[in-house]
Design an enzyme around this catalytic site. Structure first.
Site, PDB file in Angstrom:
ATOM      1  N   LYS A  81      46.086  17.519  21.116  1.00  0.00           N
ATOM      2  CA  LYS A  81      46.446  18.769  20.756  1.00  0.00           C
ATOM      3  C   LYS A  81      47.926  18.648  19.925  1.00  0.00           C
ATOM      4  O   LYS A  81      48.100  17.952  19.433  1.00  0.00           O
ATOM      5  CB  LYS A  81      46.731  19.557  22.210  1.00  0.00           C
ATOM      6  CG  LYS A  81      45.446  19.202  23.111  1.00  0.00           C
ATOM      7  CD  LYS A  81      44.264  20.370  22.786  1.00  0.00           C
ATOM      8  CE  LYS A  81      43.162  19.646  23.376  1.00  0.00           C
ATOM      9  NZ  LYS A  81      42.791  20.311  24.846  1.00  0.00           N
TER      10      LYS A  81
HETATM   11  C1  LIG Z   1      41.935  19.991  26.159  1.00  0.00           C
HETATM   12  C2  LIG Z   1      41.388  21.493  26.502  1.00  0.00           C
HETATM   13  C3  LIG Z   1      41.432  21.843  27.989  1.00  0.00           C
HETATM   14  C4  LIG Z   1      41.987  20.792  29.141  1.00  0.00           C
HETATM   15  O1  LIG Z   1      43.111  20.274  28.779  1.00  0.00           O
HETATM   16  P1  LIG Z   1      43.576  19.067  29.565  1.00  0.00           P
HETATM   17  O2  LIG Z   1      45.231  19.187  29.468  1.00  0.00           O
HETATM   18  O3  LIG Z   1      43.026  17.843  29.005  1.00  0.00           O
HETATM   19  O4  LIG Z   1      43.408  19.154  30.980  1.00  0.00           O
HETATM   20  C5  LIG Z   1      41.210  23.068  28.442  1.00  0.00           C
HETATM   21  N1  LIG Z   1      40.597  23.959  27.371  1.00  0.00           N
HETATM   22  C6  LIG Z   1      40.329  23.681  26.152  1.00  0.00           C
HETATM   23  C7  LIG Z   1      40.013  24.406  25.362  1.00  0.00           C
HETATM   24  C8  LIG Z   1      40.799  22.173  25.811  1.00  0.00           C
HETATM   25  O5  LIG Z   1      40.649  21.927  24.477  1.00  0.00           O
END
Ligand SMILES: *Cc1c(COP(=O)(O)O)cnc(C)c1O
Length: 386
Positions: free
Chosen positions: A188
């Site tokens: 991210k």
């Molecule tokens: C990555 C992601 C999540 C979950 O995030 P984590 O921190 O890995 O639990 C939820 N929603 C979206 C759209 C994502 O891309």
């Protein structure tokens, strides 16, 4: 292999984590609240609740907003499964709103239409979860208006979107929503290894999420059922979880947050280069809604399958064979076996299904080098021409 996304870790990040390792608190120290305060300040919210993942934060948010058995929660089918699973954890039902073929976010027209039908059926959603896909904010003003009209809560899945802006204001300020959730997974925009954070303007929602983040146990006399019997006293007043972030993670997050603008700006530079280099290929490129400044977590292109002589599979496999770590974001959630078991079927959300049959996420991360990006473009061009 050039991956589709990866973290940007510098010496200052490493130093920040090492400092915590040498300090008194690896967890439950002062760094988590400092990180929460810094994110809140950065995005213009009032409260922040850091967690061990965005998935946990989405779960806490759904609980705080009151989702439970008998309720329905709506989200986009073009998302990671966590956007829908958070409602299932609370015992609520899930339904989906199809995407806009241009922005690839939840379609406001489809949302409006589905709300009209749901009102007739007396089955309005308790919560709607718009997902800022790829970092491009949804049309939050319209969604906020519909929320007031139909009486549902809005939970932004902003996992892709820290650093993004909507109508000039930062995502996470909850101007048109109740809660927004960021993810700090390494692919991210900024990372804490694993981690998430929920922002809100509502102090009661923040208190509720904090309580449930730590087992439902409180040392705050204001939250107790009985009277505090002394400084040793604590009460469990609800069934919560251990969803805490550690101070090591928060230190990494604080250090990364300082570079947020720079990190998003380098993604924009890469996107401009892709936009120019790919303009004449048989592709549909990401569309920038004029109300938004995307954080550009992902750069998916849609193959114009009617204009090439290869299948999606052939193009995808050719890219992978030539060490371009492309990916698909996402397989529509309602077509997953778990959701089909709940009654969903292929064909229900045709725009999301069409998108997934054409979309290929190209490498997009701040440390992607110019030569690597040129290689991606060259290989993609050859894969489409063959
Ligand atoms: C990555 C992601 C999540 C979950 O995030 P984590 O921190 O890995 O639990 C939820 N929603 C979206 C759209 C994502 O891309």
């Amino acid at each position: 292999m050039i991956p589709y996304g990866r973290q940007d870790i510098r010496q200052e990040d490493i130093d920040a984590v090492v400092e915590i390792l040498r300090s008194d608190f690896l967890t439950q120290g002062p760094t988590v609240p400092a990180f929460e305060a810094a994110v809140v300040e950065r995005v213009g919210a009032s409260h922040g609740v850091a967690t061990n993942s965005a998935t946990s934060a989405l779960h806490l948010a759904c609980l705080a907003l009151g989702a439970g058995p008998g309720d329905v929660v709506w989200t986009s089918p073009s998302t990671f499964v966590a956007s829908a699973n958070c409602a299932r954890y609370c015992g609520a039902d899930v339904d989906f709103v199809d995407i806009d073929p241009r922005t690839w976010n939840m379609s406001v027209a489809a949302l409006r239409e589905k709300l009209e039908q749901a009102e007739r059926d007396r089955r309005l959603p308790k919560i709607v979860i718009p997902v800022h896909l790829c970092g491009q904010p949804c049309e939050m003003e319209s969604i906020g208006e519909l929320a007031r009209q139909y009486g549902f809560k809005v939970l932004e899945d902003a996992s892709h979107a820290i650093g993004a802006r909507y109508q000039g204001e930062p995502i996470g300020n909850c101007h048109h929503s109740d809660i927004a959730v960021f993810s700090f997974h390494p692919v991210k925009i900024i990372t804490t290894g694993e981690g998430g954070l929920a922002t809100t303007r509502d102090p009661e929602l923040a208190d509720r999420m904090r309580l449930l983040r730590t087992h439902g146990v409180t040392r705050d006399p204001g939250q107790m059922v009985g009277e505090s019997l002394g400084p040793w006293y604590y009460e469990q007043v609800a069934l919560g979880f251990n969803y805490r972030m550690t101070d090591m993670q928060a230190a990494l997050g604080l250090s990364q947050l300082r570079r947020l603008d720079e990190l998003v700006a380098s993604r924009h530079e890469l996107a401009r280069a892709y936009d120019a280099a790919l303009a004449d290929l048989p592709l549909q490129l990401p569309y920038n809604h004029p109300d938004t400044y995307s954080s550009l977590h992902l750069y998916p292109v849609r193959l114009r399958l009617d204009r090439i002589n290869r299948t999606y599979r052939e193009v995808f496999e050719e890219l992978r064979r030539r060490e371009i770590g492309v990916n698909l974001h996402y397989i529509p959630v309602h077509t997953q076996p778990y959701y089909r078991e709940l009654g969903f079927s292929v064909g229900q959300f045709p725009e999301a299904e069409r998108y997934h049959a054409e979309a290929v996420s190209l490498p997009m991360f701040p440390t992607l080098e110019k030569e690597q990006q040129e290689e991606v473009v060259r290989v993609l061009q050859e894969a489409l021409e063959a």
